[in-house]
Structure formats: C-alpha cells, structure tokens
Design a protein around this motif. Sequence first.
Motif, PDB file in Angstrom:
ATOM      1  N   ARG A 357       0.865  -1.188   0.000  1.00 47.00           N
ATOM      2  CA  ARG A 357       0.000   0.000   0.000  1.00 47.00           C
ATOM      3  C   ARG A 357       0.897   1.232   0.000  1.00 47.00           C
ATOM      4  NH1 ARG A 357      -3.225   2.717   4.945  1.00 47.00           N
ATOM      5  NH2 ARG A 357      -4.372   4.305   3.762  1.00 47.00           N
ATOM      6  N   PHE A 358       0.728   2.066  -1.021  1.00 48.59           N
ATOM      7  CA  PHE A 358       1.581   3.236  -1.168  1.00 48.59           C
ATOM      8  C   PHE A 358       1.048   4.431  -0.393  1.00 48.59           C
ATOM      9  CE2 PHE A 358       4.707   3.027  -4.893  1.00 48.59           C
ATOM     10  CZ  PHE A 358       5.158   1.792  -4.450  1.00 48.59           C
ATOM     11  N   GLY A 359      -0.119   4.301   0.219  1.00 49.70           N
ATOM     12  CA  GLY A 359      -0.710   5.424   0.932  1.00 49.70           C
ATOM     13  C   GLY A 359      -2.068   5.750   0.363  1.00 49.70           C
ATOM     14  N   GLY A 360      -2.961   6.275   1.223  1.00 46.22           N
ATOM     15  CA  GLY A 360      -4.302   6.610   0.753  1.00 46.22           C
ATOM     16  C   GLY A 360      -5.006   5.375   0.251  1.00 46.22           C
ATOM     17  N   ASP A 361      -5.541   5.457  -0.964  1.00 47.92           N
ATOM     18  CA  ASP A 361      -6.276   4.334  -1.547  1.00 47.92           C
ATOM     19  C   ASP A 361      -5.513   3.723  -2.713  1.00 47.92           C
ATOM     20  OD1 ASP A 361      -6.484   6.584  -3.086  1.00 47.92           O
ATOM     21  OD2 ASP A 361      -8.579   6.297  -3.639  1.00 47.92           O
ATOM     22  N   GLU A 362      -4.196   3.841  -2.706  1.00 45.87           N
ATOM     23  CA  GLU A 362      -3.376   3.335  -3.811  1.00 45.87           C
ATOM     24  C   GLU A 362      -2.596   2.096  -3.375  1.00 45.87           C
ATOM     25  OE1 GLU A 362      -0.229   5.046  -7.130  1.00 45.87           O
ATOM     26  OE2 GLU A 362      -0.563   6.150  -5.279  1.00 45.87           O
ATOM     27  N   PHE A 363      -2.765   1.014  -4.143  1.00 44.78           N
ATOM     28  CA  PHE A 363      -2.068  -0.241  -3.890  1.00 44.78           C
ATOM     29  C   PHE A 363      -1.231  -0.592  -5.122  1.00 44.78           C
ATOM     30  CE2 PHE A 363      -5.793  -0.170  -1.263  1.00 44.78           C
ATOM     31  CZ  PHE A 363      -5.402  -0.757  -0.061  1.00 44.78           C
ATOM     32  N   VAL A 364      -0.081  -1.228  -4.882  1.00 38.04           N
ATOM     33  CA  VAL A 364       0.818  -1.600  -5.974  1.00 38.04           C
ATOM     34  C   VAL A 364       1.124  -3.086  -5.850  1.00 38.04           C
ATOM     35  CG1 VAL A 364       3.027  -1.183  -7.100  1.00 38.04           C
ATOM     36  CG2 VAL A 364       1.808   0.706  -6.007  1.00 38.04           C
ATOM     37  N   ILE A 365       1.039  -3.773  -6.994  1.00 39.08           N
ATOM     38  CA  ILE A 365       1.288  -5.219  -7.026  1.00 39.08           C
ATOM     39  C   ILE A 365       2.432  -5.486  -7.991  1.00 39.08           C
ATOM     40  CG2 ILE A 365       0.295  -7.472  -7.487  1.00 39.08           C
ATOM     41  CD1 ILE A 365      -2.119  -4.650  -7.150  1.00 39.08           C
ATOM     42  N   LEU A 366       3.352  -6.338  -7.577  1.00 38.18           N
ATOM     43  CA  LEU A 366       4.459  -6.764  -8.426  1.00 38.18           C
ATOM     44  C   LEU A 366       4.212  -8.201  -8.857  1.00 38.18           C
ATOM     45  CD1 LEU A 366       8.232  -6.197  -7.879  1.00 38.18           C
ATOM     46  CD2 LEU A 366       7.400  -8.516  -8.251  1.00 38.18           C
TER      47      LEU A 366
END
Length: 710
Positions: A357-366
């Motif tokens: 989770r990068f913060g707020g409502d932003e998620f990052v998947i690798l």
Amino acid sequence: MRFRIGLQAQFFAMVGFAILAASLLLLLFWVRQQEVQRTVEAMSRQATGQVLDANLRRRAEGAAGQLAKSLANPLYYFDLDAVGDLAKGTLQQPGVRYVLVFDADGNILHDGTPDIPTYGRRMDDALAYEAIGARELHSQSTPDTLDVSAPVMIGESRLGGVRIGFDRSEGRDFQLTAMSTLGQKIRDLGARQLMAILLISAALLALGGVLLAVIQRTMVRPISELADSARAIEAGYFETELPVSRRLDELGDLVRAFGRMSQSVARHDREIRRMAYTDALTGLANRLAFREMLDARLMTLNGAGRQLALLFADADDFKRINDTLGHDAGDEVLLQFAHRISDAVAQIGGADARVARFGGDEFVILVEDTDVRPAATRLAERLVKVLSEPLVVQGRQVFLGTSVGVTLFPDDADGATSLLKNGDIAMYQAKVAGKSCYRFFSRAMNEAVERRVHLENELRGAWDRGELRLVYQPVYRLADHRLVGAEALLRWRHHEQGVIAPSVFIDVAEQSGLIETIGPQVMRAACGDAKRWQRARGEDPPLFVSVNVSPRQLRSGDLAKMVEASLRDAGLSPEQLHIELTETAVITDEAHASQLLTRLRALGVKVWLDDFGTGFSGLSHLRRVPVDGVKIDRSFVADVLRDPDDLALTTAIIAMAHSLGITVVAEGVEKEGQYALLRERRCDLAQGYWLGHPLELDEFMALAAEAVAA
C-alpha cells in the motif's frame, strides 16, 4: 620481568626502600587507575552518545523520507485532509516535537493539529531557510532538537516539503543517567581497590607484576571488549556478539548492564524498522519497503530473461467515503480492498508476487514471469471485477470500483523510479478512460501527462492574468420568445496557445482541485455582472444568471456559504441566481446533495439539474432531491426532429418535471424546428446557437437593452 624481580629482591633487602618503592608504585598505579576510569567513562559516553544520535537520526530521516513520499499525491491534489492525517500520525510518534508540511515558498500548509493555527504562515525560525531550500533529506540540529526536512516531489516538480523535529533531550537524559551510574560504579570499584592496595601494600611489592597481569585480564580487557562492542553498535551492527561475564562485582554488573542496553537498542531498532517498512492500517508492505524490494528484484532480473509487471490499483471516488461516512468507514473500506487484492494476487499472481500500500487508496502489485503481459492482464481483469463488487460498510452497501495502471519491465523502463512513474501515469489514464478499467502504459501517455501538468501550471494564474473570462449565453422563454436570463460560461484565451476548449481545462481544474479556487471567482464575477445588467435595465423584470458548480465544489460542503457571500458582496437578489449541478453529481450522494440543495434554496437561490437524462433520471430521484429546474441534455434535443425515441423521452421528461412543478430548460437548440417542437411540447425555457451564441458582457448588456426596448 627481571627489573620487577630485582625490585622484589630489593624490597625484601631494604625495608625503607621497599616502603618508598611501594608508595611510588601505589601512587603510579592509583594514577593509572584514574586514567583508566576517565578513559572508560569518556569512551562509554562517546559510544552511547554516538549510538543514540545515530539511531535518532536514522529514525528521523526514515520518518521524514516516508512522510514526504506519502504527501506527494495529497499535496499534488491539495488534499489537506489527507495531509493532516499523515502529519497527525507522524506527530503522535514518540519523541516527535513538531511536524510542518509547507509549500514550495515555505508557507505552512499543515502542522498535524486539528485547528492548524500556523496555516499560511511562512516559516521564519533559525532552521527554516535550509529546510525550505532542501532538495533532498536534510538534517539540522540544536542542543534540544533534531530537525529533519525532506522535499515533496512529483517527478521533477517540487511541491513543497516537510519538517519533523525530534526531541534530543530524552536521549541525553538516558545517556546522563547511564553514564552517572557507570561512573559511580567505576569510582566505587576504584575506591575499594585502592583501599585493598593500601592495606596489602607489602604484598603488592612482591606480586606487582602478577597484579598488573590480573588487572589487564580482569578489567582492561573486558572494558576494551565493551568499547569494541560499542563501536560496532555505533556502526549499526546491533546484533553483534557481546562480552559475557559471570563476575558478581561492579565490572560484571557493567558488562551485563551494557548487554541489556545493547539488547534494548536492538529491539528499538527492529521496532523502528518494522514501523518504517509496514503499512500500519493493512499490515502490507509500505512504499519504502516495496521500493527496496523492487530495486533488489530489478538487480537480479537484469539480463536474466525474465519480465516484471507493476500494477497500480487506485480506488475510484474513495474521497466520497471519507466525506460522507467518515474516516473510520474509509479505513474499513481500505482493509476490505487490501484483503480482496491480496486474495486475487494469491490466486493469480504467483508465488513471487508482492502487494504494497503506497498510501491513501493506492495499492501496488508486483508480478514476475517469463511472459508477464498475459499474467498482468489476467490479474488486472480480476482486480477490476472483484473490486467493483459491493462492499458492506457500517451496514450499508458501497460501490467504488478501481482503476488499474500496468507497466512492464523491461519494455517500458529498466529502473524502479521510471517504472513507478509509468504505473502511476497508466492508472491515471484508466481513470480518465472512465474508471473501473485497466490500462497498460504507453509512451503517448507520458507525453499526455506532461502536457496536462503544463496546462495545470498555466491554469494556476490564468484568472489573475486576465486570461479567464465569462461569456453569457442568452436563455429565452419559449411561450413568448422573451429574454429571461443567461448562463455564465467560462472561457480561457491562453497568451501563447490561444483559445483552449472548456472541456479540456475544466477537467484539468476539476482533477487538480483548482476548481475550488476558480469556482468562487466565477461565482463572484457572475453575480457582479448580473447586478450590472440589473441596474442597466431599471424597472424592467430582472434577468437571472445561471452558474455551473462542479461536483468537487458540491462535496466540499462550503458551497452555500460561498454563494451567500457572493450574493451579499454583489448586492444581487438571490432569486436572480440559478445554480446548475450535473445530475450524476447529485445522485452520487443524494443524502448530502439534498441537504446542501435545501440550504441553497433556503437562501432564495434556484437549483437546476444540468445534462438531465444522461444519468439515472427518474421520478423517484426528482422527488428526493429538491430542485427547481432540469436542463434536457443537448444530445436529446439534437435528434428530437428525426429520432422518435429522443422525442418521446424529451416529452416524458417535460411532463414528469411539470407534474412536480419543476421548470424545464432545453439546451443546444440550433434549429427553428427544434424550437417550434419544444414550444409545442410546452417546454419552458431554451438556449442554443439558434437563439444566441455566448456573448461578452457588453454585448449581452446591449442585447438586454434591446429586449427592454422591444
């Protein structure tokens, strides 16, 4: 050794000389002991001070760097709520004296407190100058405070910065206490040893050499080992092997106390690292941890023939949850989002996939694979599907959806920074494309974002430069073809690019948050112009002015106060102002919109629904939302002469609105046949190019004067 043996022989031969020699040796030994004690205290003080300062600085820089990255999006969209949440969370950490979030000019935007008493104030303390100009992590200190500042960046653009002040007194107090205890123990030990030496002075003359060896083995060597351990801890090796002592004297206590201190420092370091690398809400990896993991992955993948994909998943309209249901509900939504994303990644992403989770409502998947594009496509489709399903929050169903941006390594970029930037750009393009979808990054996207950022920068001062202006499109009553008012339309003539289409710059203003500044300016100007043409018409029936209000202004909650202030400053009667809101903006949150529209109507202002028919038009919505008029969308009016369905729908909208006592306005009337047909269907008002093009203020006032004369 022979010299000592000789001294021992001389001691037994000559008592007097032995006493003198013993006294001299005792004196020299006592002086040596004092030097050893001072050395130990100095080395321990230096070691503990350096360990504490290094630990505090590492913690401070980690916190400042993480907070600066987390603030990038909120500052970019000027989201003070999100900025406040992040600043408040940091301010509540142990040892933090203050948190200051400032813009590029050094003006304070938030200090982590609910009231923000320093908002807008320029920082002028002794450390502010270097903090404002810092382009990277920058540490300054005073005797009581460690000040760490970090710039908040979007790409190469510096939005502002953040300063965090950490209390140094706690570490000094700990150091003073520890050193006081250490010094007292060493002094006690020295005193007892000196007394023992004085009592057995004769024996020391014979056993001097042995005693020195014993002292070296039992005192100096353990202390040297402690010093070596302290230097290792100072260098950051908190798990270094420490000396172990079974002694029950003060030196044994010192060794064990140092061991406990080292374990405590190591435990705190682990806790700080856990806090620095883990998202507190979801338990997922945070931006810092993900970035380090991504860098490591890229190093191993470089030249290995394997590919990697980053998927940026951002919740659509998440701010609406916080604004309407509160931040507790927002946190619950984020937890459900995180669980659904983790489940989808576990099912499709493979064993090497990672979520952060990068913060707020932003998620990052690798995602990693030999042919990663199909795998990324499947996962993106799965995320869009599962995240569009309703969420149950506080007993209510909530529909959000997600926009997913995908970027590939090495096709799109070979560095972590570029990949993260590209993924964010692709996610933004998914939102522009209508949300609840996914987009792969392309070079054209990057160019479009650069153009949009440039346009946003130019738009920031356009009103003050006089480039933004209002024009007025006449509105006529169909029954007698009489001029009754005008719609205020915003136009932008750029000093280099010429006229920029409203569909372009209004969207930029809405997405960037500039609409919250431009909207009130438009409202004040329109009310002032309406007052001018009212004075010019004299006793003739006054003409109304209608002003469009964006969904973002509707969500802010300050719309009614802003409208009331604009009317008061212009001296305009509320009945002469019509507020236009899009149908979809109102229906998205009917409860909030209904409350706000009721307050507007209580002022005497009329409220119209713009673009009616393009959303979820229905009698039930019109009954629940208090409006005075609806504007039939131009797409229906354009085909009303040749499309029976559009004609039937237009007729039904007119009849439905009239049954509720609501005025109907047709926009986009461009043919005489359209005008005649709408008049036949008893439509109330109309506007369009056939009736009149948008006019400058002077031209509209001349038209209004002609209408009076006629």
